[in-house]
Write an enzyme that holds these catalytic residues in place. Structure first.
Site, mmCIF file in Angstrom:
data_model
loop_
_atom_site.group_PDB
_atom_site.id
_atom_site.type_symbol
_atom_site.label_atom_id
_atom_site.label_comp_id
_atom_site.label_asym_id
_atom_site.label_seq_id
_atom_site.Cartn_x
_atom_site.Cartn_y
_atom_site.Cartn_z
ATOM 1 N N HIS A 141 1.042 4.823 -1.581
ATOM 2 C CA HIS A 141 -0.269 5.054 -0.987
ATOM 3 C C HIS A 141 -1.362 4.942 -2.049
ATOM 4 O O HIS A 141 -2.392 4.278 -1.853
ATOM 5 C CB HIS A 141 -0.297 6.453 -0.340
ATOM 6 C CG HIS A 141 -1.624 6.812 0.268
ATOM 7 N ND1 HIS A 141 -2.624 7.441 -0.440
ATOM 8 C CD2 HIS A 141 -2.121 6.616 1.515
ATOM 9 C CE1 HIS A 141 -3.667 7.634 0.349
ATOM 10 N NE2 HIS A 141 -3.391 7.139 1.545
ATOM 11 N N CYS A 191 0.222 -10.523 5.465
ATOM 12 C CA CYS A 191 -0.867 -9.591 5.157
ATOM 13 C C CYS A 191 -0.415 -8.382 4.352
ATOM 14 O O CYS A 191 -1.178 -7.437 4.184
ATOM 15 C CB CYS A 191 -1.549 -9.114 6.438
ATOM 16 S SG CYS A 191 -0.511 -8.083 7.498
#
Length: 845
Positions: A418, A794
């Site tokens: 993250h 992506c």
């Protein structure tokens, strides 16, 4: 010209080859071909040097005889590529008692003594590995010889062939040493890389009249701008001028004496040599030269060392002056070099007191005070004090703190954690997986190996390009996004043959991405729009709602906020495609974890602390990344996706009324079954119909799927029947294909790579054999069912050159990556397109 199987005199027509004699030998031949004043030089091939290492010496009498009696020689390494290094240069080979006496008669005893002493010291320390301290300080040839003979228990050699034999043997064996081999392999050299050597007649710098040695270049190594820099040392030899305090400037300079003051014609000759080299060698060269009683000799010329910024400036300048074509300028820049322009960097050569190291997760460098929480980071930013956020690992509730910080350091995680993903999107440096840190949030300290303790408020520098964390404030170089960089990006856009979109989650991200020129937004992660303090509270109210009606009421408050965000995105992108991923993460990521946060939430919601704690506990999952998130959340809590679809369509209407036509692309995350797409599509179609009826404005939209589970790739054919596009999210697809946690794999990944289990960290570089096969299979099945299907990649891999080439070859329409990876992806795409068209030129003299 004398050529033997062992060595060849360097002449214009000699058979000198870079892959046989090395880069330096070939460059010297090019200088000879340009009629540069290069002293007589002989090249020894890789095979000859290997034979020397094994004890088989060439005919040294014949070699030395080429240079005439009494000649002094230098020996330099010549590896195939300069980056591979090689042993250092040895000067004045052939210096002995008789030569010293002759030199004393012509140049004086001081000159002869200095040259002889320098050679004895170099021969003793670098050839026979004697202790350098025994040859330091004021020392005469007699004392130097005595120190040598005491250690070696033999006279100092007087025969030039004996001296040369020992020098060649020492350099050949040094190349074969373990340390040297590992260092060059780290630079990409093959295990069997060869070393060539060049033996050159020396032009004596310590001569009469205007005599000395110097090094000059004609660009700034930092910026690439035209600028004469370098040093000249009267009576010096070799590259002494770069280290001696008595060295002079080259060009007239108010700061002190310069060579041009006494020898303007020779300096002009160096300018002329540079101009010819630039034109014919098609490169900026650094020239090593000597003057002997005013006569110029060019001993060597190497590619001018330069920063990333200078690398780009030189390539563009050469192309604009028609020295090289644009295609070659593009091909000269390794794509990752651009990271040195896009971000602040620690200046090369700056002092580095390394506190700890981790995984270089997002490039760039930053200095700031240590903080351990979002609250501390936002407070520090409010005071105008740069800070670095230090966490065990980050979560969505840290977003505000990450926005406030200059850089992020985490104890856990890897390149797709993250912290890493958000940092790259924000353009912040990040070091993740610094496992040697011992973090104590309560005491607000970090402890590193050696029991060094750092407290909140202490200043550190984080280098996200190297993975190093440094003590204190390091000297920095600022980014350079205009000028040559902008021109290079224009040329890349003209050359590339695949779309490059950006991952942009907020209007701020999109505005930043537009600076680099993109083909649209390929991934907008809408959940990142909710981490504003006000929105977070409303989001939490929705999570705690008891029924669908109450959830819808909370989401009604979020709808205008999302709508305004989308309107801004559409306006910023000016009609370019915008792919919006619907809500993806599990709901528990929006809830506090610590007691202080739980109490604050209970107060905000006017609920008992016990009830808030119970609700948070009920939402916890054993494996949340494989739990109720993505489309599963959209189906079980449909109000979320309905609100988001309404916000997208109302923003589309508002944009069209302002004259900005937009066809939004809505992407469903974490799909595994065709039926999931059908359910969501039916609901979104219904919302679209409502907005059309209410607004009286007709619009269209495209619905697609983010393929990030193996099953979605395998069933891509049936999924494509209900989708306008498939966008492969390789972060999760890699995680699920390998059965690896991308947040935890950093703990053992380096061992796996070192032992050859994986050739590279699959979260850093796309695994084309395993994950890539799933991608290709999904693409093939999707296009078979729907030929007009748009295909994209992506995930974070999208900005890697290897992934760009993979996507091109797979027939994808575009790749999408973090904003600061866009230039890297664009340059890589251009280079691969040029390669496939056969336009990459590399003409040499």
């Amino acid at each position: 010209m004398l050529t033997t199987p062992d060595f060849a005199e360097i002449t214009p027509t000699a058979a000198i080859r870079k892959d046989r004699h090395g880069n330096r030998a070939k460059c010297l031949q090019r200088l000879v071909r340009l009629d540069m004043p290069v002293p007589p030089t002989v090249a020894l091939s890789f095979d000859t040097v290997r034979a020397i290492a094994d004890g088989r010496m060439p005919d040294l009498e014949a070699l030395v005889g080429l240079f005439g009696p009494g000649a002094l020689l230098s020996v330099r390494s010549s590896s195939e590529t300069p980056d591979w290094g090689g042993p250092g240069t040895i000067l004045n080979v052939g210096m002995c008692d008789a030569t010293a006496d002759a030199l004393a008669e012509t140049h004086g005893p001081d000159v002869a003594g200095a040259v002889y002493t320098r050679f004895i010291r170099s021969y003793a320390v670098h050839v026979h590995r004697l202790d350098a301290d025994d040859f330091e300080g004021p020392i005469t040839p007699r004392l130097a010889k005595a120190a040598y003979e005491a250690e070696m228990e033999e006279p100092f050699p007087q025969d030039p062939t004996v001296q040369l034999a020992e020098v060649l043997r020492s350099m050949a064996r040094a190349w074969e040493g373990t340390t040297a081999r590992l260092l060059r392999q780290a630079q990409g050299a093959p295990a069997d890389a060869g070393l060539g050597l060049v033996v050159q007649k020396m032009a004596l710098g310590p001569a009469q009249g205007i005599s000395g040695a110097g090094v000059v270049q004609f660009i700034s190594s930092d910026t690439g701008e035209p600028q004469i820099t370098g040093r000249y040392l009267p009576r010096g030899q070799g590259r002494q001028a770069l280290t001696e305090g008595a060295a002079q400037f080259i060009e007239s300079d108010p700061r002190g004496p310069a060579l041009e003051d006494v020898a303007p014609e020779q300096v002009q000759a160096l300018r002329d040599a540079h101009g010819l080299m630039r034109k014919r060698l098609r490169e900026e060269m650094q020239i090593e030269f000597t003057l002997m009683d005013g006569e110029l000799s060019i001993l060597d010329a190497v590619r001018t060392p330069r920063s990333a910024r200078a690398e780009v400036a030189v390539a563009v300048a050469l192309a604009e002056s028609k020295v090289i074509p644009r295609e070659e300028a593009l091909n000269r820049i390794p794509p990752y070099t651009l990271n040195g322009l896009l971000h602040r960097q620690v200046k090369a050569g700056a002092d580095r007191d390394v506190l700890t190291t981790g995984i270089p997760a997002a490039p760039g460098a930053a200095t700031g005070k240590i903080v351990f929480s979002t609250t501390a980071a936002t407070a520090s930013a409010a005071r105008g004090e740069p800070c670095i956020l230090v966490r065990r690992e980050t979560s969505p509730e840290d977003i505000r703190g990450m926005h406030a910080a200059q850089a992020i350091l985490t104890e856990r995680g890897g390149v797709t954690s993250h912290a890493a993903v958000i940092a790259r999107g924000l353009g912040l440096p990040c070091v993740a997986g610094a496992t040697s840190l011992q973090l104590d949030p309560r005491k607000k300290t970090i402890t590193v190996p050696g029991r060094r303790v750092f407290h909140e408020g202490d200043i550190i520098t984080l280098d996200g390009s190297s993975g190093e964390v440094l003590v204190g404030a390091a000297e920095m170089i600022e980014p350079a996004l205009g000028g040559a960089f902008a021109k290079l990006m224009e040329w890349a856009d003209d050359a590339r043959d695949i779309g490059i979109r950006v991952n942009a989650d907020t209007p701020e991200d999109a505005a930043m991405a537009q600076r680099f020129g993109v083909d649209g937004i390929g991934l907008c992660r809408t959940e990142h729009m909710f981490f504003d303090a006000i929105r977070m509270t409303v989001m939490r109210e929705m999570i705690f709602a008891e029924n669908a009606q109450d959830r819808a009421a909370s989401l009604d408050r979020l709808l205008p906020m999302q709508r305004e965000d989308f309107i801004k995105l559409f306006e910023l992108m000016k009609g370019q495609p915008v792919t919006i991923r619907l809500f993806d993460p599990p709901l528990h990521e929006f809830l506090p974890r610590d007691r202080e946060g739980i109490r604050a939430l209970a107060e905000a919601l006017d609920l008992p602390v016990s009830r808030v704690a119970q609700r948070i506990e009920a939402l916890q999952e054993f494996n949340p990344m494989l739990g109720m998130r993505g489309v599963r959340l959209g189906i079980t809590v449909p109000e979320i996706y309905e609100m988001q679809a309404r916000a997208i369509f109302e923003a589309t209407v508002a944009s069209s009324e302002k004259g900005a036509a937009i066809v939004p692309e809505i992407m469903i995350p974490l799909v595994t079954a065709c039926r999931e797409v059908e359910i969501v599509k039916s609901a979104i179609d219904g919302i679209a119909a409502e907005v059309r009826t209410k607004s009286g404005v007709d619009f269209t939209y495209r619905l697609g799927v983010m393929v990030e589970t193996p099953r979605a790739a395998l069933r891509a054919g049936e999924i494509a029947e209900h989708s306008a596009f498939l966008s492969f999210g390789t972060n999760d697809l890699t995680q699920m294909t390998y059965g690896l946690s991308r947040d935890d794999a950093g703990r053992f990944m380096s061992a796996y790579v070192q032992q050859g289990v994986f050739s590279e960290d699959p979260f850093r570089q796309l695994d084309v054999d395993g994950v890539g096969e799933l991608v290709l299979l999904g693409a093939e099945r999707g296009r078979a069912a729907r030929p007009e299907l748009t295909l994209a990649l992506c995930g974070e891999h999208g900005g890697h050159p290897e992934s760009v080439d993979f996507s091109r070859r797979a027939g994808f329409d575009y790749v999408s990556c973090s904003p600061y990876r866009v230039p890297v992806a664009k340059l890589a795409a251009a280079q691969f397109a040029i390669r496939d068209k056969g336009l990459a030129l590399d003409v040499k003299v």
